[in-house]
Design an enzyme around this catalytic site. Structure first.
Site, short mmCIF file in Angstrom:
data_model
loop_
_atom_site.label_atom_id
_atom_site.label_comp_id
_atom_site.label_asym_id
_atom_site.label_seq_id
_atom_site.Cartn_x
_atom_site.Cartn_y
_atom_site.Cartn_z
N HIS A 1 16.36 6.78 0.38
CA HIS A 1 15.05 7.05 -0.20
C HIS A 1 14.85 8.57 -0.27
O HIS A 1 15.29 9.30 0.62
CB HIS A 1 13.95 6.40 0.65
CG HIS A 1 12.62 6.42 -0.03
ND1 HIS A 1 11.84 7.55 -0.05
CD2 HIS A 1 11.96 5.49 -0.77
CE1 HIS A 1 10.74 7.29 -0.76
NE2 HIS A 1 10.80 6.05 -1.21
N GLU B 1 14.05 6.15 -8.57
CA GLU B 1 12.74 6.65 -8.15
C GLU B 1 12.67 8.15 -8.42
O GLU B 1 13.13 8.95 -7.60
CB GLU B 1 12.53 6.40 -6.65
CG GLU B 1 12.53 4.93 -6.25
CD GLU B 1 11.68 4.69 -5.01
OE1 GLU B 1 10.81 3.82 -5.07
OE2 GLU B 1 11.88 5.38 -4.00
N SER C 1 4.81 5.28 -8.17
CA SER C 1 3.45 5.04 -8.65
C SER C 1 3.33 3.79 -9.52
O SER C 1 2.56 3.77 -10.49
CB SER C 1 2.90 6.27 -9.37
OG SER C 1 2.83 7.37 -8.48
N GLY D 1 2.73 2.78 -2.17
CA GLY D 1 1.30 2.65 -1.87
C GLY D 1 0.69 1.30 -2.26
O GLY D 1 -0.04 0.69 -1.47
N GLY E 1 4.27 8.60 -5.05
CA GLY E 1 3.02 8.91 -4.35
C GLY E 1 2.14 9.91 -5.07
O GLY E 1 1.18 10.44 -4.50
N GLU F 1 12.42 10.36 0.44
CA GLU F 1 11.78 10.94 1.63
C GLU F 1 12.80 11.14 2.74
O GLU F 1 12.72 12.11 3.50
CB GLU F 1 10.63 10.02 2.08
CG GLU F 1 9.43 10.14 1.14
CD GLU F 1 8.60 8.88 0.98
OE1 GLU F 1 8.72 7.96 1.81
OE2 GLU F 1 7.83 8.82 0.00
N ASN G 1 7.80 -1.28 -0.19
CA ASN G 1 8.26 -0.32 0.83
C ASN G 1 7.02 0.19 1.54
O ASN G 1 6.29 1.02 1.01
CB ASN G 1 9.03 0.82 0.16
CG ASN G 1 9.39 1.93 1.15
OD1 ASN G 1 9.25 1.75 2.36
ND2 ASN G 1 9.87 3.06 0.65
N LYS H 1 6.74 2.01 4.05
CA LYS H 1 6.87 3.34 4.66
C LYS H 1 6.28 3.30 6.08
O LYS H 1 6.33 2.25 6.73
CB LYS H 1 6.24 4.41 3.77
CG LYS H 1 6.78 4.32 2.33
CD LYS H 1 6.46 5.49 1.47
CE LYS H 1 7.04 5.27 0.07
NZ LYS H 1 6.82 6.39 -0.84
P1 13P Z 1 4.62 4.96 -4.52
O1 13P Z 1 4.61 3.59 -5.16
O2 13P Z 1 3.59 5.13 -3.46
O3 13P Z 1 4.64 6.05 -5.54
O4 13P Z 1 6.03 5.06 -3.73
C1 13P Z 1 7.19 4.72 -4.39
C2 13P Z 1 8.27 4.66 -3.37
O5 13P Z 1 8.64 5.66 -2.81
C3 13P Z 1 8.84 3.34 -3.06
O6 13P Z 1 10.00 3.46 -2.31
#
Ligand code: 13P
Length: 251
Positions: free
Chosen positions: A95, A167, A212, A234, A173, A97, A9, A11
């Protein structure tokens, strides 16, 4: 036996040149992983380039969001049919976010799931609790509500044509990953909940872990019986990291 799936992802990151470079590295780095599916969910404007580069390769692709509406006067939105024009297979819905920063509630997420699936896309339905919710013992209740919104609007059978991603918000993150045991416990809860209504769907649905995930922790997470791969933020932007995570899923 469920195949492992690893989804990047991206983002709201990268530019066109970086995206091309990353995709080419992923294609080359994942050719020897026949038992897994490797996918990227790119920002909308890059989907034509993603399609051009990934078509005729083993890497598949998708988007990070979709409108809950059909074509019409919805400025700034992107309809499920539009994603099909770029041969997307997957689309992420709900998601955390989107839920926390853009006000998407369980009902809206369920509507998005419906539009995605209705168009023939595979929704990747994200669920997960905040740290505060975990600390007061609400994890399972929150996840149950998030799943029930989709089951109520659609049906339990609809989950067969979807992917679920657990998640935990506190792990996204933050560098703070759920331990394999913590993640497995929630994955098993999700699978058992589905099994109460349809054992066949529960046995076949892929449940990914996200939050993460890195090359250093992927193997331990993917070794758990109910973890069928990962949704990677990330680390999916760094070619070697993402390729190592995909390799961990193969083993
Ligand atoms: P990270 O791997 O950066 O923690 O993000 C996870 C995520 O939100 C994948 O959709």
């Amino acid at each position: 036996m469920r195949a492992k799936l690893v989804v990047g992802n991206w983002k709201m990151n990268g530019n066109l040149a970086q995206s091309r470079e990353l995709l080419n590295a992923i294609i080359t780095g994942t050719t020897e992983l026949p038992d897994i599916v490797c996918a990227v969910c790119a920002p909308y404007p890059y989907l034509p380039a993603v399609q051009l580069i990934l078509k005729d390769t083993h890497v598949v692709w998708g988007a990070q969001n979709v409108s809950q509406f059909d074509l019409g006067a919805y400025t700034g939105e992107v309809a499920a049919e539009m994603l099909l024009d770029f041969a997307c297979r997957y689309v992420i819905v709900g998601h955390s976010e989107r839920r926390s920063l853009f006000g998407e509630d369980n009902h809206t997420v369920a509507e998005k799931f419906k539009k995605a699936q209705g168009a023939g896309l595979i929704p990747i339905l994200c669920v997960g609790e905040t740290l505060a919710q975990r600390e007061i013992g609400e994890t399972e209740r929150i996840i149950e509500e998030q799943l029930d919104a989709v089951i109520k609007l659609m049906s339990i059978d609809s989950l067969a044509q979807s992917v679920i991603a657990y998640e935990p918000v506190w792990a996204i993150g933050t560098g703070r990953t759920a331990t394999p045991v913590q993640a497995q416990s929630v994955h098993a809860f999700i699978r058992n909940k589905i099994a109460q209504q349809n054992a066949g769907v529960a046995a076949s649905v892929q449940i990914l872990y996200g939050g993460s995930v890195k090359s250093s922790n992927a193997s331990d997470l993917f070794a758990m019986s109910d973890i069928d791969g990962g949704l990677i933020g990330g680390a999916s932007l760094i070619a070697n990291e993402f390729i190592s995570i995909c390799s961990a899923a193969q083993h």
